[in-house]
Every structure is written in C-alpha cells, then in structure tokens.
Design a protein around this motif. Structure first.
Motif, PDB file in Angstrom:
ATOM      1  N   UNK A  55      -2.365  -7.396   3.589  1.00  0.00           N
ATOM      2  CA  UNK A  55      -2.093  -7.843   5.001  1.00  0.00           C
ATOM      3  C   UNK A  55      -0.698  -8.259   5.312  1.00  0.00           C
ATOM      4  N   UNK A  56      -0.143  -9.137   4.387  1.00  0.00           N
ATOM      5  CA  UNK A  56       1.122  -9.524   4.615  1.00  0.00           C
ATOM      6  C   UNK A  56       2.140  -8.570   4.950  1.00  0.00           C
ATOM      7  N   UNK A  57       2.173  -7.544   3.902  1.00  0.00           N
ATOM      8  CA  UNK A  57       3.154  -6.614   4.111  1.00  0.00           C
ATOM      9  C   UNK A  57       3.182  -5.598   5.133  1.00  0.00           C
ATOM     10  N   UNK A  58       1.885  -5.414   5.597  1.00  0.00           N
ATOM     11  CA  UNK A  58       1.513  -4.688   6.912  1.00  0.00           C
ATOM     12  C   UNK A  58       2.136  -5.425   8.119  1.00  0.00           C
ATOM     13  N   UNK A  59       1.913  -6.683   8.146  1.00  0.00           N
ATOM     14  CA  UNK A  59       2.424  -7.523   9.353  1.00  0.00           C
ATOM     15  C   UNK A  59       3.897  -7.607   9.345  1.00  0.00           C
ATOM     16  N   UNK A  60       4.606  -7.568   8.199  1.00  0.00           N
ATOM     17  CA  UNK A  60       5.914  -7.478   7.963  1.00  0.00           C
ATOM     18  C   UNK A  60       6.630  -6.252   8.464  1.00  0.00           C
ATOM     19  N   UNK A  83      12.353   1.951   4.846  1.00  0.00           N
ATOM     20  CA  UNK A  83      10.939   1.239   5.040  1.00  0.00           C
ATOM     21  C   UNK A  83      10.114   1.537   3.849  1.00  0.00           C
ATOM     22  N   UNK A  84       9.723   2.838   3.845  1.00  0.00           N
ATOM     23  CA  UNK A  84       8.710   3.374   3.025  1.00  0.00           C
ATOM     24  C   UNK A  84       8.999   3.154   1.523  1.00  0.00           C
ATOM     25  N   UNK A  85      10.346   3.437   0.853  1.00  0.00           N
ATOM     26  CA  UNK A  85      10.475   3.218  -0.601  1.00  0.00           C
ATOM     27  C   UNK A  85      10.369   1.734  -0.818  1.00  0.00           C
ATOM     28  N   UNK A  86      10.934   0.978   0.361  1.00  0.00           N
ATOM     29  CA  UNK A  86      10.912  -0.668   0.063  1.00  0.00           C
ATOM     30  C   UNK A  86       9.276  -1.214   0.098  1.00  0.00           C
ATOM     31  N   UNK A  92       3.921  -2.437  -5.512  1.00  0.00           N
ATOM     32  CA  UNK A  92       3.613  -2.193  -6.763  1.00  0.00           C
ATOM     33  C   UNK A  92       3.917  -3.744  -7.339  1.00  0.00           C
ATOM     34  N   UNK A  93       5.274  -4.516  -6.817  1.00  0.00           N
ATOM     35  CA  UNK A  93       5.289  -5.984  -7.305  1.00  0.00           C
ATOM     36  C   UNK A  93       4.012  -6.600  -6.789  1.00  0.00           C
ATOM     37  N   UNK A  94       3.178  -6.547  -5.807  1.00  0.00           N
ATOM     38  CA  UNK A  94       1.954  -7.164  -5.539  1.00  0.00           C
ATOM     39  C   UNK A  94       0.869  -6.803  -6.752  1.00  0.00           C
ATOM     40  N   UNK A  95       0.888  -5.566  -7.107  1.00  0.00           N
ATOM     41  CA  UNK A  95      -0.118  -5.229  -8.315  1.00  0.00           C
ATOM     42  C   UNK A  95       0.292  -5.750  -9.501  1.00  0.00           C
ATOM     43  N   UNK A 108      -2.503   1.968  -1.858  1.00  0.00           N
ATOM     44  CA  UNK A 108      -2.441   3.394  -1.122  1.00  0.00           C
ATOM     45  C   UNK A 108      -2.894   3.145   0.074  1.00  0.00           C
ATOM     46  N   UNK A 109      -4.045   2.526   0.491  1.00  0.00           N
ATOM     47  CA  UNK A 109      -4.540   2.316   1.940  1.00  0.00           C
ATOM     48  C   UNK A 109      -3.737   1.393   2.735  1.00  0.00           C
ATOM     49  N   UNK A 110      -2.937   0.415   2.078  1.00  0.00           N
ATOM     50  CA  UNK A 110      -1.719  -0.127   2.709  1.00  0.00           C
ATOM     51  C   UNK A 110      -0.617   0.497   3.116  1.00  0.00           C
ATOM     52  N   UNK A 111      -0.421   1.195   2.232  1.00  0.00           N
ATOM     53  CA  UNK A 111       0.980   2.044   2.387  1.00  0.00           C
ATOM     54  C   UNK A 111       0.725   3.319   3.561  1.00  0.00           C
ATOM     55  N   UNK A 112      -0.424   3.762   3.450  1.00  0.00           N
ATOM     56  CA  UNK A 112      -0.984   4.874   4.512  1.00  0.00           C
ATOM     57  C   UNK A 112      -0.861   4.070   5.847  1.00  0.00           C
ATOM     58  N   UNK A 113      -1.673   2.875   5.900  1.00  0.00           N
ATOM     59  CA  UNK A 113      -1.642   2.189   7.166  1.00  0.00           C
ATOM     60  C   UNK A 113      -0.235   1.963   7.665  1.00  0.00           C
ATOM     61  N   UNK A 114       0.839   1.264   6.858  1.00  0.00           N
ATOM     62  CA  UNK A 114       2.053   1.182   7.382  1.00  0.00           C
ATOM     63  C   UNK A 114       2.812   2.579   7.866  1.00  0.00           C
TER      64      UNK A 114
END
Length: 278
Positions: A55-60, A83-86, A92-95, A108-114
């Motif tokens: 969630x936090x990255x999506x809100x950012x 934005x996308x590569x960052x 992956x740092x989160x993982x 994957x779901x997070x990145x797609x949502x962003x």
C-alpha cells in the motif's frame, strides 16, 4: 433506470464542471492525487483475499501527481518515465527486507496497480497544464462519460445482444450507442468552443479522435470488469450510490487519459495543425 445512479450524476456532474472551470492546475494536481489514492485503495482492497499489495508505495506514487507542475515542464515526461523502474526497485527491496513475506505476486499486483491508476490518471492534470489545456481536457471527459451515459441509456432501452461474459450487462447496441453519443457530444462541444472561444477545430478529425477515445474508454471499462470478475466482486466499493466505487466511475477515464494527452498534444507539438486546426 437506477434512481441512485441518476441522482449521483445530477449532483456530482455540476461539482466536477465547476472545479474544472475555475480550478487552477495546482488544485487539479491535488484533486487527482486524492482521486488516484482512493481508486488505488479500492483496487488494493479488491485483491486482499488473493495477495498483500504494498500500500505505502502505491500511495507514494499517487502523491507524486500533486508535484507534477512543480517539476520543470521539460522534465515531466522524463520524471514519469523513471517512476516504473524506481517502483520495481523499491518493490524488490520490500521483498528482500521482508524475507519474502512480501511475495512476487504481491509486488506484481502492486506494480500493475501503480501503472494502471496513478500513472495513467496523471495525464489528465498534465493535459490541463498544456496550451488550451482547460479546453482540451473536456474532450477526455466527454469521451469517457458521454460514452458511459449513452451506452447505459441505449443498452437499457435497446440492448438485446450481449457483448461479453466479462460484463454481462453490457450489450453491443449499448457499446455502439455509447460511441455515437460521445461523438455527438464532442461535436457539440467543439461547435461551442469554436463559436464562442475563438477555437478553429476541424470537426471531422475531432470526431475521429472522439470515436477512438470512446472505444479505448470501453476497453477500460471491460478491463476493470475483468479485474472484478477475477477477484469475485460486483463493485470496487459503494462510495458512489448507483455507480459503485471511485474506480468504477473513472475506469474508462483512466484508459483514455494517456492516449488523449499524446494524441491531442502531438498535433500541436509537431505543428501538424492541418490535422486538427483548419
């Protein structure tokens, strides 16, 4: 017809019109930051039984919309491009930091949502920040909501042939009627701004653009429906009576935004005025 849907439109549409007419670009940036955050929250919540989005990255990512017009104009597209590569790096740092408690499916779901929501949606305030942006942005809104309104009316009154199992309530007649309605509304709007605001827009080409954007918007609608079918929900939320959630309301707008931004602006940037301006 759904009374709640009609009432929500009657109350909400004038508010949208007032904000878009009188709001400056910075107010629009903040408004679309809020809209993007609400929509992304609904998207993440839709997957809560299947994944744990970050969630936090999506809100950012949504917050970055509010900074679009603080960045020098010549660097805006470059900033969006990074934005996308960052985001991938941070995911992956989160993982790694979570010792894989955050999974590849989660990121994957997070990145797609962003990419799907804040990245696409930010092209609307970007369009508003361009020359004649306050006039151009209405082509996006009319293409999206004009299609929705006419598709709903025609589908309810004349719809007999189902379009897809993804969205069983939509008919071929409704889809065609939605596009025709959007084209008509676009041409009426073009007539008004040509007559009263000194624009000189070619009706044929803007009609073709409206047709293209309407079809793209319907792809956006079906795309959102495919997500809802996958996660097993009817609406993303009940925020807007008769319409569902914020994401239900802007699903076609999201898809149209980047195409409209480049399509409308490239005609000016490349000085191809013969295509749009007489």
């Amino acid at each position: 017809m759904n009374l709640n849907r009609i009432l929500t439109t009657v109350i909400g549409l004038p508010i949208v019109i007032i904000v878009f007419i009188f709001g400056n670009i910075y107010l629009m940036d903040i408004l679309f930051t809020i809209i993007a955050a609400m929509s992304l929250h609904e998207y993440f919540d839709a997957f809560k039984e299947k994944a744990k989005p970050v969630y936090w990255l999506g809100y950012l990512a949504c917050f970055l919309i509010s900074l679009i017009h603080i960045v020098p104009r010549q660097y805006i597209i470059i900033t969006i491009g990074i934005l996308v590569p960052t985001s991938i790096l941070l995911l992956f740092l989160q993982v790694i930091i979570s010792n894989m408690k955050t999974t590849i499916k989660d990121i994957a779901i997070t990145l797609f949502g962003i990419c799907y929501i804040p990245l696409f949606l930010m092209y609307i305030p970007l369009l508003m920040g361009t020359e004649n942006g306050k006039l151009l942005v209405w082509f996006v809104i009319i293409s999206a909501w004009g299609t929705d309104i006419f598709a709903y009316i025609v589908g309810k009154t004349m719809g007999k042939h189902k379009f897809s199992k993804i969205s069983p309530n939509k008919s071929i007649e409704g889809c065609v009627g939605g596009t025709i309605g959007a084209i008509i509304l676009t041409l009426v709007y073009t007539l008004v701004i040509n007559t009263y605001l000194g624009m000189n827009i070619n009706y044929l080409y803007i009609g073709l653009i409206a047709c293209f954007l309407s079809v793209i918007g319907q792809f956006g609608d079906f795309s959102a429906s495919s997500i809802k079918r996958y996660v097993g929900i009817k609406d993303f939320s009940n925020l807007l009576p008769g319409h569902g959630g914020m994401l239900d309301r802007i699903d076609s707008l999201i898809f149209i935004a980047p195409f409209a931004y480049f399509l409308l602006n490239l005609l000016w940037w490349r000085k191809c005025t013969c295509l749009l301006l007489l």
